[in-house]
Design a protein around this motif. Structure first.
Motif, PDB file in Angstrom:
ATOM      1  N   GLY A  19     -17.825  18.525 -89.840  1.00  0.00           N
ATOM      2  CA  GLY A  19     -18.770  17.319 -89.536  1.00  0.00           C
ATOM      3  C   GLY A  19     -18.286  17.205 -87.962  1.00  0.00           C
ATOM      4  N   LYS A  20     -18.285  16.028 -87.604  1.00  0.00           N
ATOM      5  CA  LYS A  20     -18.078  15.779 -86.049  1.00  0.00           C
ATOM      6  C   LYS A  20     -16.564  15.716 -85.711  1.00  0.00           C
ATOM      7  CE  LYS A  20     -22.594  13.607 -85.477  1.00  0.00           C
ATOM      8  NZ  LYS A  20     -23.305  12.372 -85.054  1.00  0.00           N
ATOM      9  N   GLN A  21     -15.848  15.713 -86.461  1.00  0.00           N
ATOM     10  CA  GLN A  21     -14.586  15.593 -86.323  1.00  0.00           C
ATOM     11  C   GLN A  21     -13.786  14.324 -85.768  1.00  0.00           C
ATOM     12  OE1 GLN A  21     -13.348  19.475 -84.990  1.00  0.00           O
ATOM     13  NE2 GLN A  21     -14.137  20.509 -86.786  1.00  0.00           N
ATOM     14  N   LEU A  22     -14.381  13.203 -86.115  1.00  0.00           N
ATOM     15  CA  LEU A  22     -13.938  12.025 -85.257  1.00  0.00           C
ATOM     16  C   LEU A  22     -13.036  11.380 -86.101  1.00  0.00           C
ATOM     17  CD1 LEU A  22     -17.656  10.500 -84.899  1.00  0.00           C
ATOM     18  CD2 LEU A  22     -16.089  11.392 -83.151  1.00  0.00           C
ATOM     19  N   GLY A  23     -12.528  11.726 -87.402  1.00  0.00           N
ATOM     20  CA  GLY A  23     -11.748  11.151 -88.253  1.00  0.00           C
ATOM     21  C   GLY A  23     -10.216  11.799 -87.602  1.00  0.00           C
ATOM     22  N   ARG A  24     -10.093  12.947 -87.215  1.00  0.00           N
ATOM     23  CA  ARG A  24      -9.074  13.576 -86.703  1.00  0.00           C
ATOM     24  C   ARG A  24      -8.467  12.835 -85.313  1.00  0.00           C
ATOM     25  NH1 ARG A  24      -9.257  19.524 -86.510  1.00  0.00           N
ATOM     26  NH2 ARG A  24     -10.056  19.400 -88.355  1.00  0.00           N
ATOM     27  N   THR A  25      -9.427  12.326 -84.665  1.00  0.00           N
ATOM     28  CA  THR A  25      -8.894  11.696 -83.423  1.00  0.00           C
ATOM     29  C   THR A  25      -8.470  10.640 -83.332  1.00  0.00           C
ATOM     30  OG1 THR A  25     -11.199  10.632 -82.795  1.00  0.00           O
ATOM     31  CG2 THR A  25     -11.166  12.874 -82.355  1.00  0.00           C
ATOM     32  N   ILE A  26      -8.494   9.875 -84.612  1.00  0.00           N
ATOM     33  CA  ILE A  26      -7.887   8.538 -84.807  1.00  0.00           C
ATOM     34  C   ILE A  26      -6.758   8.603 -85.924  1.00  0.00           C
ATOM     35  CG2 ILE A  26      -9.914   7.156 -84.169  1.00  0.00           C
ATOM     36  CD1 ILE A  26     -10.571   6.525 -87.260  1.00  0.00           C
ATOM     37  N   THR A  30     -10.873  13.741 -92.196  1.00  0.00           N
ATOM     38  CA  THR A  30     -11.645  13.834 -93.220  1.00  0.00           C
ATOM     39  C   THR A  30     -12.288  15.378 -93.683  1.00  0.00           C
ATOM     40  OG1 THR A  30     -13.677  12.976 -92.304  1.00  0.00           O
ATOM     41  CG2 THR A  30     -12.151  11.325 -93.202  1.00  0.00           C
ATOM     42  N   ALA A  31     -12.291  15.464 -94.911  1.00  0.00           N
ATOM     43  CA  ALA A  31     -13.185  16.398 -95.362  1.00  0.00           C
ATOM     44  C   ALA A  31     -14.652  16.112 -95.541  1.00  0.00           C
ATOM     45  CB  ALA A  31     -12.624  16.973 -96.646  1.00  0.00           C
ATOM     46  N   ASN A  32     -15.405  16.599 -94.895  1.00  0.00           N
ATOM     47  CA  ASN A  32     -16.878  16.100 -95.141  1.00  0.00           C
ATOM     48  C   ASN A  32     -17.573  17.107 -96.256  1.00  0.00           C
ATOM     49  OD1 ASN A  32     -17.818  14.136 -92.541  1.00  0.00           O
ATOM     50  ND2 ASN A  32     -16.394  15.895 -92.073  1.00  0.00           N
ATOM     51  N   LEU A  33     -17.978  16.022 -97.114  1.00  0.00           N
ATOM     52  CA  LEU A  33     -18.526  16.946 -98.484  1.00  0.00           C
ATOM     53  C   LEU A  33     -20.193  16.902 -98.702  1.00  0.00           C
ATOM     54  CD1 LEU A  33     -16.183  15.195-100.909  1.00  0.00           C
ATOM     55  CD2 LEU A  33     -16.021  17.418-100.138  1.00  0.00           C
ATOM     56  N   GLY A  72     -25.983   7.541 -86.302  1.00  0.00           N
ATOM     57  CA  GLY A  72     -27.013   7.990 -87.038  1.00  0.00           C
ATOM     58  C   GLY A  72     -27.244   7.306 -88.464  1.00  0.00           C
ATOM     59  N   GLN A  73     -28.558   7.679 -89.288  1.00  0.00           N
ATOM     60  CA  GLN A  73     -28.657   6.972 -90.470  1.00  0.00           C
ATOM     61  C   GLN A  73     -28.626   8.097 -91.599  1.00  0.00           C
ATOM     62  OE1 GLN A  73     -28.981   3.629 -91.296  1.00  0.00           O
ATOM     63  NE2 GLN A  73     -28.084   3.635 -89.362  1.00  0.00           N
ATOM     64  N   HIS A  74     -27.605   9.178 -91.447  1.00  0.00           N
ATOM     65  CA  HIS A  74     -27.594  10.066 -92.339  1.00  0.00           C
ATOM     66  C   HIS A  74     -26.278   9.478 -93.500  1.00  0.00           C
ATOM     67  CE1 HIS A  74     -24.993  11.450 -89.278  1.00  0.00           C
ATOM     68  NE2 HIS A  74     -24.245  12.037 -90.196  1.00  0.00           N
ATOM     69  N   LYS A  75     -26.337   9.517 -94.655  1.00  0.00           N
ATOM     70  CA  LYS A  75     -25.324   9.140 -95.494  1.00  0.00           C
ATOM     71  C   LYS A  75     -24.399  10.384 -95.493  1.00  0.00           C
ATOM     72  CE  LYS A  75     -24.388   6.952 -99.951  1.00  0.00           C
ATOM     73  NZ  LYS A  75     -25.237   6.547-101.112  1.00  0.00           N
ATOM     74  N   THR A  76     -23.000   9.890 -95.279  1.00  0.00           N
ATOM     75  CA  THR A  76     -22.024  10.840 -95.558  1.00  0.00           C
ATOM     76  C   THR A  76     -21.139  10.654 -96.452  1.00  0.00           C
ATOM     77  OG1 THR A  76     -20.406   9.369 -93.902  1.00  0.00           O
ATOM     78  CG2 THR A  76     -22.000  11.211 -93.006  1.00  0.00           C
ATOM     79  N   TYR A  77     -20.443  11.767 -97.067  1.00  0.00           N
ATOM     80  CA  TYR A  77     -19.353  11.500 -98.134  1.00  0.00           C
ATOM     81  C   TYR A  77     -18.063  12.163 -97.636  1.00  0.00           C
ATOM     82  CZ  TYR A  77     -23.525  10.680-101.035  1.00  0.00           C
ATOM     83  OH  TYR A  77     -24.384  10.480-101.528  1.00  0.00           O
ATOM     84  N   GLU A  78     -16.829  11.332 -96.946  1.00  0.00           N
ATOM     85  CA  GLU A  78     -16.097  12.000 -96.380  1.00  0.00           C
ATOM     86  C   GLU A  78     -14.689  11.546 -97.070  1.00  0.00           C
ATOM     87  OE1 GLU A  78     -16.380  11.400 -91.740  1.00  0.00           O
ATOM     88  OE2 GLU A  78     -17.071   9.709 -92.520  1.00  0.00           O
ATOM     89  N   VAL A  79     -13.665  12.371 -97.367  1.00  0.00           N
ATOM     90  CA  VAL A  79     -12.573  12.097 -98.097  1.00  0.00           C
ATOM     91  C   VAL A  79     -11.436  12.455 -97.151  1.00  0.00           C
ATOM     92  CG1 VAL A  79     -12.364  14.226 -99.323  1.00  0.00           C
ATOM     93  CG2 VAL A  79     -11.133  12.190 -99.942  1.00  0.00           C
TER      94      VAL A  79
END
Length: 130
Positions: A19-26, A30-33, A72-79
């Motif tokens: 993914g864009k790896q934004l979660g790790r910066t905060i 997340t694992a993007n599924l 964007g308007q794309h649905k994501t599934y992140e865990v």
């Protein structure tokens, strides 16, 4: 909020993709599924069990459009998998949805999002047994 589609699955399977790896910066990587065909989940935040190989982990699943990041308007599934730090790109995870934590929401700033994610993690740890 009815978490699962009309098939009433409480398990979903997806492959971890980059993914864009934004979660790790905060502090919440997340694992993007990419979900296997036939599985859908309503937008929201859920307390989950994550199965990877033969191990079971606690996790927080976010489903939706990530309105705070406005990307964007794309649905994501992140865990976000609690107490986990492995390289798992291109591997499959099985997610067992156990708790509905809250609806998806836009936060006014990143600190508010981080505070909410910390609260979501505490709620998950308190209400799910590892």
């Amino acid at each position: 909020m009815n978490a699962l589609n009309q098939n009433r699955f409480n398990l979903v399977v997806g492959m971890v993709e980059r993914g864009k790896q934004l979660g790790r910066t905060i502090g919440f990587p997340t694992a993007n599924l990419n979900l296997v065909a036939g599985f859908t989940i309503e937008n929201g935040v859920y307390g989950v069990y994550v199965y990877h190989n033969t191990k079971k982990y606690l996790g927080i699943l976010n489903v939706g459009y990530r309105p705070t990041f406005k990307d964007g308007q794309h649905k994501t599934y992140e865990v976000h998998i609690l107490d986990f730090a492995e390289y798992i790109y291109d591997e499959y995870l099985t997610i067992e949805i156990c708790l509905e934590i809250r609806n998806e929401k836009k936060f006014k700033n990143l600190q508010d999002l981080i505070s909410q994610l910390q609260a979501d993690e505490l709620f998950t740890r308190k209400n799910l047994i590892k």
